[in-house]
Design a protein around this motif. Sequence first.
Motif, short mmCIF file in Angstrom:
data_model
loop_
_atom_site.label_atom_id
_atom_site.label_comp_id
_atom_site.label_asym_id
_atom_site.label_seq_id
_atom_site.Cartn_x
_atom_site.Cartn_y
_atom_site.Cartn_z
N LYS A 3 0.84 -1.19 0.00
CA LYS A 3 0.00 0.00 0.00
C LYS A 3 0.88 1.25 0.00
O LYS A 3 1.97 1.26 0.57
CB LYS A 3 -0.89 0.04 1.25
CG LYS A 3 -1.98 -0.99 1.26
CD LYS A 3 -3.02 -0.75 2.34
CE LYS A 3 -2.44 -0.64 3.71
NZ LYS A 3 -3.45 -0.58 4.78
N ILE A 5 0.80 4.82 1.57
CA ILE A 5 0.12 5.47 2.68
C ILE A 5 0.64 6.89 2.84
O ILE A 5 1.84 7.11 3.06
CB ILE A 5 0.34 4.68 3.99
CG1 ILE A 5 -0.24 3.27 3.86
CG2 ILE A 5 -0.25 5.44 5.19
CD1 ILE A 5 0.05 2.36 5.03
N ASP A 115 4.62 -1.70 3.52
CA ASP A 115 4.02 -0.53 2.91
C ASP A 115 5.04 0.57 2.64
O ASP A 115 6.13 0.60 3.21
CB ASP A 115 2.91 0.02 3.81
CG ASP A 115 1.75 -0.96 3.92
OD1 ASP A 115 1.53 -1.76 2.98
OD2 ASP A 115 1.06 -0.93 4.95
N PHE A 117 5.43 4.77 2.59
CA PHE A 117 4.83 6.01 3.11
C PHE A 117 5.18 7.18 2.21
O PHE A 117 6.22 7.20 1.56
CB PHE A 117 5.33 6.29 4.53
CG PHE A 117 5.04 5.18 5.49
CD1 PHE A 117 3.73 4.86 5.82
CD2 PHE A 117 6.06 4.44 6.05
CE1 PHE A 117 3.45 3.81 6.68
CE2 PHE A 117 5.79 3.40 6.93
CZ PHE A 117 4.47 3.08 7.24
N ASP A 134 -3.39 4.68 -1.36
CA ASP A 134 -4.31 3.66 -0.84
C ASP A 134 -4.92 4.06 0.50
O ASP A 134 -6.02 3.62 0.83
CB ASP A 134 -3.56 2.33 -0.67
CG ASP A 134 -3.05 1.82 -1.99
OD1 ASP A 134 -3.87 1.57 -2.89
OD2 ASP A 134 -1.81 1.69 -2.14
N GLU A 135 -4.19 4.87 1.27
CA GLU A 135 -4.67 5.22 2.61
C GLU A 135 -4.09 6.56 3.03
O GLU A 135 -2.95 6.88 2.71
CB GLU A 135 -4.24 4.13 3.61
CG GLU A 135 -4.71 4.36 5.03
CD GLU A 135 -4.37 3.18 5.92
OE1 GLU A 135 -4.88 2.07 5.67
OE2 GLU A 135 -3.60 3.36 6.87
N GLN A 137 -3.35 8.74 6.52
CA GLN A 137 -3.26 8.76 7.98
C GLN A 137 -2.96 10.21 8.35
O GLN A 137 -1.82 10.65 8.36
CB GLN A 137 -2.16 7.82 8.48
CG GLN A 137 -2.46 6.37 8.19
CD GLN A 137 -1.40 5.43 8.74
OE1 GLN A 137 -0.56 5.81 9.56
NE2 GLN A 137 -1.45 4.19 8.30
N TYR A 177 -7.78 7.65 9.91
CA TYR A 177 -7.32 6.70 8.90
C TYR A 177 -8.41 6.59 7.84
O TYR A 177 -9.53 6.16 8.14
CB TYR A 177 -7.09 5.32 9.52
CG TYR A 177 -5.98 5.29 10.54
CD1 TYR A 177 -4.73 4.78 10.21
CD2 TYR A 177 -6.18 5.73 11.84
CE1 TYR A 177 -3.70 4.72 11.14
CE2 TYR A 177 -5.17 5.69 12.79
CZ TYR A 177 -3.93 5.18 12.43
OH TYR A 177 -2.93 5.14 13.36
N GLN A 179 -9.53 5.45 3.76
CA GLN A 179 -9.27 4.74 2.51
C GLN A 179 -10.24 5.25 1.48
O GLN A 179 -11.40 5.58 1.81
CB GLN A 179 -9.42 3.23 2.70
CG GLN A 179 -8.36 2.65 3.62
CD GLN A 179 -8.54 1.17 3.89
OE1 GLN A 179 -9.56 0.58 3.56
NE2 GLN A 179 -7.56 0.58 4.52
#
Length: 183
Positions: A3, A5, A115, A117, A134-135, A137, A177, A179
């Motif tokens: 992912k 992130i 993952d 970042f 994908d995500e 934070q 968090y 998605q």
Amino acid sequence: MRKIIAALNMTLDGICDHTAGIPDSEIHQHYTELLGQGDAILYGRTTYKLMEFWRTVLENPSEEQSMNDFARAIDKIQKIVFSHTLENIDWESATIAKRDLKDEVLELKQQPGKDIFVGSRSLIIQLLKLNLIDEFQLCIHPMVEGKGLYLFEDINNRIIFKLVKTKTFNNGAIILYYQQKKE
């Protein structure tokens, strides 16, 4: 597949300048642990230069143990820097990307491992436009900065996310968090 992130600190008014926010030992510890869960972090030139601060903490440790722990974690993780002006870098765990952002990230996603970042605002905006994040934070600090860089500038299309988790810190900061909702 790994992912991508986007992990970033920001204020209530949306400022994500690295000088904004209220870092404390609990937040430093969170990011130290987070870096241990990834294989690399992507930076643009400006953020990379700001992160070089942590090399000075390695050389001259802080009285705050959580800062020293974070300095070791950021030193250890691979850093991939996207820049058209940097010709070389001397941080042992950092390299300058050889391909454009899209090609580099697509290849990284396909490789086995942990993952990846993204820690630079400019890269987050570019990757969001390429639909490669994908995500999120987002650590929201309980303050209004009033000036600085807004995270979501230059986004012209609506993107809808779903909240999948939260984490609250004692100082009132909260990590959201998200998605991206798949249509």
